[in-house]
Design a protein around this motif. Structure first.
Motif, mmCIF file in Angstrom:
data_model
loop_
_atom_site.group_PDB
_atom_site.id
_atom_site.type_symbol
_atom_site.label_atom_id
_atom_site.label_comp_id
_atom_site.label_asym_id
_atom_site.label_seq_id
_atom_site.Cartn_x
_atom_site.Cartn_y
_atom_site.Cartn_z
ATOM 1 N N PHE A 28 0.782 -1.329 0.079
ATOM 2 C CA PHE A 28 -0.063 0.034 -0.106
ATOM 3 C C PHE A 28 1.113 1.215 -0.067
ATOM 4 C CE2 PHE A 28 -2.089 3.446 2.700
ATOM 5 C CZ PHE A 28 -3.095 3.463 1.842
ATOM 6 N N ALA A 29 0.427 2.151 -0.816
ATOM 7 C CA ALA A 29 1.341 3.453 -0.947
ATOM 8 C C ALA A 29 0.355 4.667 -0.549
ATOM 9 C CB ALA A 29 1.645 3.632 -2.374
ATOM 10 N N ASN A 30 0.915 5.512 0.307
ATOM 11 C CA ASN A 30 0.397 6.775 0.406
ATOM 12 C C ASN A 30 1.338 8.070 0.221
ATOM 13 O OD1 ASN A 30 -1.643 8.577 1.711
ATOM 14 N ND2 ASN A 30 -0.622 8.654 3.831
ATOM 15 N N GLY A 65 5.038 -2.456 9.819
ATOM 16 C CA GLY A 65 4.985 -2.767 8.499
ATOM 17 C C GLY A 65 5.084 -1.835 7.590
ATOM 18 N N CYS A 66 5.910 -0.605 8.188
ATOM 19 C CA CYS A 66 6.393 0.620 7.123
ATOM 20 C C CYS A 66 7.518 0.049 6.409
ATOM 21 C CB CYS A 66 6.513 1.862 7.759
ATOM 22 S SG CYS A 66 6.856 3.118 6.872
ATOM 23 N N LEU A 67 7.446 0.143 5.180
ATOM 24 C CA LEU A 67 8.696 -0.365 4.157
ATOM 25 C C LEU A 67 9.547 0.961 3.837
ATOM 26 C CD1 LEU A 67 6.592 -2.847 1.794
ATOM 27 C CD2 LEU A 67 7.951 -3.437 3.937
ATOM 28 N N MET A 68 8.857 1.983 3.550
ATOM 29 C CA MET A 68 9.532 3.229 3.285
ATOM 30 C C MET A 68 8.903 4.609 3.871
ATOM 31 S SD MET A 68 9.823 4.828 -0.609
ATOM 32 C CE MET A 68 8.307 5.723 -0.440
ATOM 33 N N TYR A 69 9.232 5.473 4.234
ATOM 34 C CA TYR A 69 8.728 6.711 4.841
ATOM 35 C C TYR A 69 9.650 7.799 4.326
ATOM 36 C CZ TYR A 69 5.866 9.839 7.621
ATOM 37 O OH TYR A 69 4.929 10.657 8.234
ATOM 38 N N GLU A 70 9.410 8.444 3.376
ATOM 39 C CA GLU A 70 10.200 9.492 2.676
ATOM 40 C C GLU A 70 9.695 10.762 3.042
ATOM 41 O OE1 GLU A 70 13.421 9.081 2.216
ATOM 42 O OE2 GLU A 70 13.089 6.752 2.527
ATOM 43 N N VAL A 71 10.540 12.054 3.693
ATOM 44 C CA VAL A 71 9.997 13.368 3.757
ATOM 45 C C VAL A 71 10.857 14.197 2.852
ATOM 46 C CG1 VAL A 71 9.425 15.142 5.240
ATOM 47 C CG2 VAL A 71 9.204 12.758 5.954
ATOM 48 N N GLY A 72 10.012 15.103 2.066
ATOM 49 C CA GLY A 72 10.782 15.947 1.215
ATOM 50 C C GLY A 72 10.026 17.405 1.092
ATOM 51 N N ILE A 73 11.024 18.322 0.360
ATOM 52 C CA ILE A 73 10.548 19.783 0.487
ATOM 53 C C ILE A 73 10.801 20.245 -0.900
ATOM 54 C CG2 ILE A 73 10.947 20.341 2.954
ATOM 55 C CD1 ILE A 73 13.554 21.433 2.114
ATOM 56 N N SER A 74 10.431 21.262 -1.125
ATOM 57 C CA SER A 74 10.662 22.031 -2.617
ATOM 58 C C SER A 74 10.860 23.585 -2.340
ATOM 59 C CB SER A 74 9.763 21.518 -3.658
ATOM 60 O OG SER A 74 9.854 22.416 -4.779
ATOM 61 N N ASP A 75 11.868 23.974 -2.919
ATOM 62 C CA ASP A 75 12.070 25.428 -2.608
ATOM 63 C C ASP A 75 11.140 26.031 -3.673
ATOM 64 O OD1 ASP A 75 14.282 24.964 -0.961
ATOM 65 O OD2 ASP A 75 15.786 25.065 -2.678
ATOM 66 N N ASP A 76 10.479 25.489 -4.544
ATOM 67 C CA ASP A 76 9.482 26.337 -5.224
ATOM 68 C C ASP A 76 8.112 26.528 -4.527
ATOM 69 O OD1 ASP A 76 11.305 26.530 -7.486
ATOM 70 O OD2 ASP A 76 10.287 24.440 -8.461
ATOM 71 N N ASP A 77 8.098 25.742 -3.273
ATOM 72 C CA ASP A 77 6.738 25.942 -2.261
ATOM 73 C C ASP A 77 7.268 25.531 -1.032
ATOM 74 O OD1 ASP A 77 4.233 25.584 -1.615
ATOM 75 O OD2 ASP A 77 3.601 23.963 -2.509
ATOM 76 N N PRO A 78 7.719 26.782 -0.374
ATOM 77 C CA PRO A 78 8.137 26.605 0.966
ATOM 78 C C PRO A 78 7.154 26.318 2.129
ATOM 79 C CG PRO A 78 8.045 29.025 0.060
ATOM 80 C CD PRO A 78 7.636 27.930 -1.040
ATOM 81 N N ASN A 79 5.945 26.242 1.670
ATOM 82 C CA ASN A 79 4.865 26.045 2.638
ATOM 83 C C ASN A 79 4.142 24.938 2.455
ATOM 84 O OD1 ASN A 79 5.388 28.567 3.959
ATOM 85 N ND2 ASN A 79 3.947 29.538 2.582
ATOM 86 N N THR A 80 5.108 23.693 2.011
ATOM 87 C CA THR A 80 4.569 22.391 1.750
ATOM 88 C C THR A 80 5.630 21.370 2.192
ATOM 89 O OG1 THR A 80 3.050 23.198 -0.299
ATOM 90 C CG2 THR A 80 3.505 20.590 -0.043
ATOM 91 N N LEU A 104 5.311 3.706 2.089
ATOM 92 C CA LEU A 104 5.085 2.383 1.540
ATOM 93 C C LEU A 104 4.791 1.506 2.658
ATOM 94 C CD1 LEU A 104 4.905 1.313 -1.434
ATOM 95 C CD2 LEU A 104 7.569 0.621 -1.189
ATOM 96 N N TRP A 105 3.736 0.945 2.733
ATOM 97 C CA TRP A 105 3.314 -0.052 3.752
ATOM 98 C C TRP A 105 3.154 -1.546 3.164
ATOM 99 C CZ3 TRP A 105 3.210 1.431 8.872
ATOM 100 C CH2 TRP A 105 3.331 2.867 9.044
#
Length: 100
Positions: free
Chosen positions: A3-5, A34-49, A55-56
């Motif tokens: 399962f992906a979110n 059961g978490c297979l992957m948990y990645e957090v990211g940012i974009s300089d184009d959208d500093p408020n996101t 992946l579970w």
């Protein structure tokens, strides 16, 4: 099935780094849940996101993780920093060219 979110979290101006710090804190309970992957990211184009890709082993494993004390605590800590704007998609993974 896996399962992906994949989603976005809107954050209040100037609070992005605080939210990232909360979401990237080491949490060994996630893997055992059961978490297979948990990645957090940012974009300089959208500093408020903040972007999150998870992946579970299953949708049930993801849902059950929301009951873990460490996860509930992180959610409670991050909530006041969020703007309320959220987006994303959830889906069942049907395959990958990286694994059999």
């Amino acid at each position: 099935m896996t399962f992906a979110n994949v989603g976005t979290l809107g954050v209040k101006p100037g609070k992005r780094d605080e939210v990232v710090a909360i979401l990237t804190r080491r949490n060994p309970q996630l893997e055992s849940a059961g978490c297979l992957m948990y990645e957090v990211g940012i974009s300089d184009d959208d500093p408020n996101t903040v972007y999150v890709a998870e992946l579970w082993t299953s949708a049930d494993a993801h849902q059950a993780s929301l009951k873990l004390d460490a996860v509930r605590s992180a959610i409670a800590e991050a909530m006041p920093l969020l703007s309320g704007e959220m987006g994303g998609n959830r889906f069942t993974v049907t395959g990958s060219p990286l694994r059999d």
